[in-house]
Design a protein around this motif. Sequence first.
Motif, PDB file in Angstrom:
ATOM      1  N   PRO A  39      18.250  70.027  55.677  1.00  0.00           N
ATOM      2  CA  PRO A  39      18.709  70.280  57.342  1.00  0.00           C
ATOM      3  C   PRO A  39      18.162  71.524  57.955  1.00  0.00           C
ATOM      4  O   PRO A  39      19.334  72.701  56.662  1.00  0.00           O
ATOM      5  N   LYS A  40      18.810  72.874  58.873  1.00  0.00           N
ATOM      6  CA  LYS A  40      18.911  73.918  58.987  1.00  0.00           C
ATOM      7  C   LYS A  40      18.085  74.978  58.495  1.00  0.00           C
ATOM      8  O   LYS A  40      18.714  76.134  58.118  1.00  0.00           O
ATOM      9  N   GLY A  41      16.840  74.709  57.914  1.00  0.00           N
ATOM     10  CA  GLY A  41      16.342  75.790  57.400  1.00  0.00           C
ATOM     11  C   GLY A  41      16.393  75.618  55.683  1.00  0.00           C
ATOM     12  O   GLY A  41      16.065  76.873  55.220  1.00  0.00           O
ATOM     13  N   ALA A  42      17.555  74.619  55.364  1.00  0.00           N
ATOM     14  CA  ALA A  42      18.054  74.616  53.611  1.00  0.00           C
ATOM     15  C   ALA A  42      16.087  74.469  52.970  1.00  0.00           C
ATOM     16  O   ALA A  42      15.968  73.566  53.348  1.00  0.00           O
ATOM     17  N   VAL A  43      16.254  75.329  52.019  1.00  0.00           N
ATOM     18  CA  VAL A  43      15.380  74.563  51.037  1.00  0.00           C
ATOM     19  C   VAL A  43      16.200  75.049  49.971  1.00  0.00           C
ATOM     20  O   VAL A  43      16.433  76.184  49.302  1.00  0.00           O
ATOM     21  N   GLU A  44      16.088  73.917  48.789  1.00  0.00           N
ATOM     22  CA  GLU A  44      16.279  74.265  47.239  1.00  0.00           C
ATOM     23  C   GLU A  44      15.394  73.504  46.637  1.00  0.00           C
ATOM     24  O   GLU A  44      15.000  72.659  46.596  1.00  0.00           O
ATOM     25  N   GLN A  45      16.312  73.615  45.039  1.00  0.00           N
ATOM     26  CA  GLN A  45      15.186  73.267  43.747  1.00  0.00           C
ATOM     27  C   GLN A  45      16.270  72.697  42.681  1.00  0.00           C
ATOM     28  O   GLN A  45      17.451  73.378  42.630  1.00  0.00           O
ATOM     29  N   ASP A  46      15.990  71.433  42.152  1.00  0.00           N
ATOM     30  CA  ASP A  46      17.133  71.482  41.168  1.00  0.00           C
ATOM     31  C   ASP A  46      16.963  71.855  39.678  1.00  0.00           C
ATOM     32  O   ASP A  46      15.050  71.815  38.916  1.00  0.00           O
ATOM     33  N   PHE A  47      16.903  73.402  39.171  1.00  0.00           N
ATOM     34  CA  PHE A  47      17.361  73.829  38.404  1.00  0.00           C
ATOM     35  C   PHE A  47      16.752  72.931  36.641  1.00  0.00           C
ATOM     36  O   PHE A  47      16.253  73.690  36.008  1.00  0.00           O
TER      37      PHE A  47
END
Length: 484
Positions: A39-47
């Motif tokens: 949500p809210k434009g967050a973009v993540e990756q699991d290292f």
Amino acid sequence: MRGIIGVDIGTSLTKAVVFDEAGASIAQACTPSKVHHLPKGAVEQDFEQVLGTVATVVRDVAAQLDGPVEALALTGQGDGVWLRDEAGYPVRPAISWLDGRANALLTEWQASGVTREVFRRTGSGMFPGCAAAILSYLDTHEPDVLDRAAVAGYCVDAVVQRLTGEITVDISDASLPFVDPVTRRYDEQAIAACGLTHRRGLLAEPAPPKTVFRLGAAGAALLGLPEGLPVTAGPFDLPACAIGAGVREPGDGILTAGTTLACQVLTRDPTFDPEGEPAGMFLCTPNEADYLRAMPAMVGTAGLDWACRLLGIEVTDIGPLLAASAPGANGVRALPFLSSSGERAPFVDAAARAQFSGLSLESSRADVVRALCESIAFAARHCFEAAGLSGTLYACGGGVRSPEWTQIFADVLGRPIVIPGDPGVGARGAVLVAGEALGEPFDVDLWAGNSRTVEVVPANVEHYERGYAEYQTSLNAARDHWTL
């Protein structure tokens, strides 16, 4: 054949390639990485998942070789923030360059003059997914995370730390936004302008050119390779693609039609107009005399993926649909700014959004697809005008696998496009850099020989001159109305 494995750790795909002495791939493997849109434009990756993709492709390619692996050459996605502790383990999920949580902060910085001040010092603009904006956001909203971190780096150096135990960063990654390209050192006043002086210790010092690391015991066990194996790290994927494609003369450029629409031009002049549009990147390269003026727009193939989902089509349908609609898309026009974090080149606006116009009941899916592809090509022209393209233009990325879309790029840009014969251009660049660092350079002219050229269609060039003027008019009008 030299057993140097080139690894390109992309946003959604990790690739490993081994090349022969003539630059042709003789072994390759790829596997996807997971990108988490929150949500809210967050973009993540699991290292840990990303690191696992590196192990998978390296082991796969090593098993295909007849001889031993002699070195590992790494490149990969840039920007974002990959926080980890002294041992290289993440203290939170990696924040991607696609992230938009700092949109409002970036808008504040533009209004207050922070972005202009940093640009004057480094020649690089800032956008929501760059390290400065993300670190400042975290300093306000997750200060305990920064307190636990030992280093705030990027994808490639995060992988290097786990493989070799070294805390480092390539000068290309460090370039945005804190490095003065003339001195190739961090500009302390640029860091201060972003309110991050108290977090200065999280920034690793850039490694000297041609640095060679060694695979540690943990990295050797992960990859199934000998401990002590030479490892080179960087440059990140944008300059690596330029090197791999054959960009070597000032004025030469490269178009990377991938998730990002990256437009880069080589220069040997480290000076820039401090009063220019505070956008793009001024990237240092492994050759201290060479710089890349980079305009990596946010309007790449992700827009085509969106169109496929919306229209219920497959990527393989794009070519036939482009062929089914004439230049000009039967009057349908588009602005391609579909990223939730707006645009970062050749202008920065976190509120930038897409639009389609000229639609009627007679408009077809082919017209919509062609209008989007043409608008992305217009964005590329806008970027290259800002970057100063004057020489040979090269291209790579998933987008140029479509002959129809590549023709649109050539016609809109009004110049032939050279396409390297091997798709692993980023890995090629990493391997070429590794050869230099190891003291056994490859024959770059021989490597550049495996390519083809897409010529322009003169009638289309004239048509797209008018189309580009209309695009600029629509863009200027739209910018007055974008709000977060």
